[in-house]
Design an enzyme around this catalytic site. Structure first.
Site, PDB file in Angstrom:
ATOM      1  N   HIS A 186       1.720 -45.553  12.968  1.00 32.13           N
ATOM      2  CA  HIS A 186       1.358 -46.585  13.639  1.00 32.13           C
ATOM      3  C   HIS A 186       1.943 -47.665  14.704  1.00 32.13           C
ATOM      4  O   HIS A 186       0.899 -48.313  15.775  1.00 32.13           O
ATOM      5  CB  HIS A 186       1.231 -47.906  12.144  1.00 32.13           C
ATOM      6  CG  HIS A 186       0.388 -47.272  11.301  1.00 32.13           C
ATOM      7  ND1 HIS A 186       0.341 -47.706   9.704  1.00 32.13           N
ATOM      8  CD2 HIS A 186      -1.523 -46.935  11.508  1.00 32.13           C
ATOM      9  CE1 HIS A 186      -1.000 -46.926   9.528  1.00 32.13           C
ATOM     10  NE2 HIS A 186      -1.700 -46.858  10.540  1.00 32.13           N
ATOM     11  N   CYS A 486      -8.946 -35.725  20.901  1.00 32.80           N
ATOM     12  CA  CYS A 486      -9.079 -36.935  20.797  1.00 32.80           C
ATOM     13  C   CYS A 486      -7.640 -36.995  19.874  1.00 32.80           C
ATOM     14  O   CYS A 486      -7.795 -38.634  19.761  1.00 32.80           O
ATOM     15  CB  CYS A 486     -10.722 -37.237  19.775  1.00 32.80           C
ATOM     16  SG  CYS A 486     -10.512 -36.242  18.366  1.00 32.80           S
TER      17      CYS A 486
END
Length: 556
Positions: A186, A486
């Site tokens: 994150h 992606c």
């Protein structure tokens, strides 16, 4: 004396400044007993602290916006987990203080996560941050977090919780370095979104003394301790040249000889769209719809709510391409209404498409919402399924799309090695592939994407991973279909050239990386990219692959 360290560069740019360390974690509260008649009052204190911390996380998310908002809202849900709160109540009922009850309940849950497979272990840092905030509030001490400073600095931490990363002030925090984390953690993802240079997985970073001058290169992962004036000048000159090169190249992504490589943006919702448009994204290559579902883990959002969120993104790219990933739940994104609560290893269990096929009503509602959101818009909508393992998975998803009347291209994500090995078979059922290199690396090397200790195996330059990319691209080319990337691999400008050389047809990344990738592609021909790809695949390690490709592209 100048020394050189090396971690994993996860966010482009150069930062030079003095070290400031993250605020220390909350100390363990004393284990004292309380009288039985005080239990109810202590339970009330604990609940008030939990609600205050959850509200603070949501408020921070609202300020940050974009993907950071979704991450922080998920963290707030973690704080309010009913089972955790019930455990806190039980501990207080048998004599614990509020702060000790919170500390011990979170410790027990932490142990469960740490032992539930390495994928879930990656959530431990987020859980620790929530615990520290609740305990700090109960103890009446300052929250752990980013240090106060009037002067710009380089931040060092063991790891950075989303609540801290999301609200970093780029005018003060020149860059950051962490001991733990990986390229797809994150912290790394949010650093790229903020455009803050960052290096993670640097062992011993916490031992660097406060006030030490560091020069951090977020592209290479190199860190120079007490750099010489010559080294500072060299890095600042290179950074200035890089910025000039970025501003000089505009327009669609392409190699220097005109081979088109559409550059798309990864988004989590409407809040991420402005940055994507500013960076010149040609569309969206990954719309992570799960963040919409994380607002309430107990039930799926209504069809109307989904239509509103999807249409806001679709309207932003008239006549552009928008690739939507249907709900990817499970593993580190559990949802009470969808994912089993008792799986021994959720990363290898019922997640992604498997969850949706077990709950066809949830998938049908999402596909219907997407169909309605695209009505009357000139956008090129493409919808893909996460965690496709084989042709049967691909067929089940394509059938569901057709049954929902969805007028769009149907695709499959390649995140499991079996999908890469059997890509041509999968392409008999769907119209495109999209490589999720984060999970593909995780499953190829049995290396959790959140654990710094195995970050070398998460390096997207690993030749074995490049082999799987090549297999997928070759299969798509043979079938006359497209194969994009992606995952975070696309955000590395040098690796973007290699991926292009492997036959990838589009690249999607965080908005902040698009200018870097565009400028680098524009300097090289397709033939150079192909030679670099061959050189990288011939190597035996990620470092060797990177150096081999660099040598080809620099003309050495």
């Amino acid at each position: 004396m100048e020394t050189t360290l090396r971690g994993v560069g996860v966010s482009h740019g150069v930062a030079i400044g003095e070290v400031r360390h993250m605020g220390t974690a909350v100390l363990e509260p004393p284990a004292k007993q309380i009288p039985a008649d005080e239990a109810e009052r202590e339970q009330g204190r604990a609940r008030q602290a939990v609600e205050a911390v959850a509200a603070d996380l949501v408020a921070r998310g609202n300020l940050a916006g974009g993907e950071a908002q979704h991450v922080l809202e998920a963290q707030a849900m973690m704080a309010q987990d009913p089972e955790l709160i019930a455990d806190v109540d039980r501990r207080i009922a048998v004599g614990s203080t509020a702060e000790r009850g919170v500390y011990d309940a979170f410790a027990a849950y932490r142990a469960l996560l740490a032992n539930a497979g390495e994928y879930l272990a990656g959530r431990v840092a987020d859980l620790d941050d929530v615990r520290n905030r609740i305990v700090a509030r109960l103890l009446g001490v300052p929250m752990p977090g980013v240090p106060d400073s009037d002067e710009p600095y380089v931040l060092i931490a063991r790891d950075l919780a989303p609540a801290d990363t999301a609200l970093l002030d780029p005018t003060l925090v020149l860059g950051f370095v962490t001991e733990e984390g990986g390229p797809t953690s994150h912290s790394a993802i949010l650093a790229r979104a903020l455009g803050v240079p960052a290096v993670v997985a640097l062992p011993g970073a916490g031992e660097i003394a406060e006030g030490t001058v560091l020069a951090v290169d977020g592209s290479t992962g190199e860190i120079f301790v007490e750099p010489s004036q010559e080294k500072r000048a060299e890095m600042e000159s290179a950074s200035a040249a890089r910025r000039a090169a970025l501003s000089a190249v505009t327009g669609p992504g392409a190699t220097s000889d005109g081979h088109k490589v559409p550059l798309l943006a990864n988004v989590g919702g409407p809040g991420d769209v402005p940055a994507a448009l500013e960076a010149g994204a040609e569309g969206v290559g990954l719309f992570r719809t799960e963040f919409l579902f994380l607002d309430d883990s107990k039930q799926a959002p209504s069809e109307e709510k989904q239509v509103e969120a999807y249409r806001a993104v679709l309207e932003a790219f008239p006549e552009g391409r928008v690739v939507v990933r249907v709900l990817d739940a499970g593993a580190d994104k559990p949802l009470e209404f969808l994912t089993p609560a008792d799986e021994p290893n959720p990363a290898l269990g019922v997640r992604g498409l498997r969850s949706l096929l077990d709950h066809p009503d949830v998938l049908r509602t999402q596909l219907t919402a997407l169909s309605r959101a695209a009505e009357g818009l000139p956008v090129y909508l493409e919808v893909m399924a996460p965690m496709v393992a084989d042709r049967a998975d691909a067929k089940a998803f394509a059938d569901a799309c057709r049954e929902a009347g969805l007028q769009a291209k149907f695709g499959a994500m390649v995140e499991i090695p079996s999908a890469a090995l059997r890509a041509r078979s999968i392409l008999q059922e769907v119209e495109f592939l999209s490589l999720g290199t984060n999970d593909l690396a995780q499953y190829t090397f049995a290396a959790d994407r959140q654990v710094g200790a195995v970050s070398r195996l998460q390096d997207p330059w690993q030749p074995a991973l490049l082999d799987l990319v090549a297999l997928s691209a070759e299969a798509a080319r043979a079938e006359g279909k497209s194969c994009g990337v992606c995952g975070e691999a696309a955000s590395d400008p040098l690796l973007a050239c290699v991926l292009t050389g492997l036959g990838v047809t589009s690249l999607s990344m965080g908005a902040a990386s698009i200018p870097y990738v565009r400028a680098t592609l524009a300097k090289h021909t397709l033939a150079q990219c192909e030679r670099a790809a061959s050189a990288a695949r011939a190597a035996d390690s990620a470092d060797e692959a990177r150096l081999a490709a660099q040598a080809v592209l620099s003309g050495e």
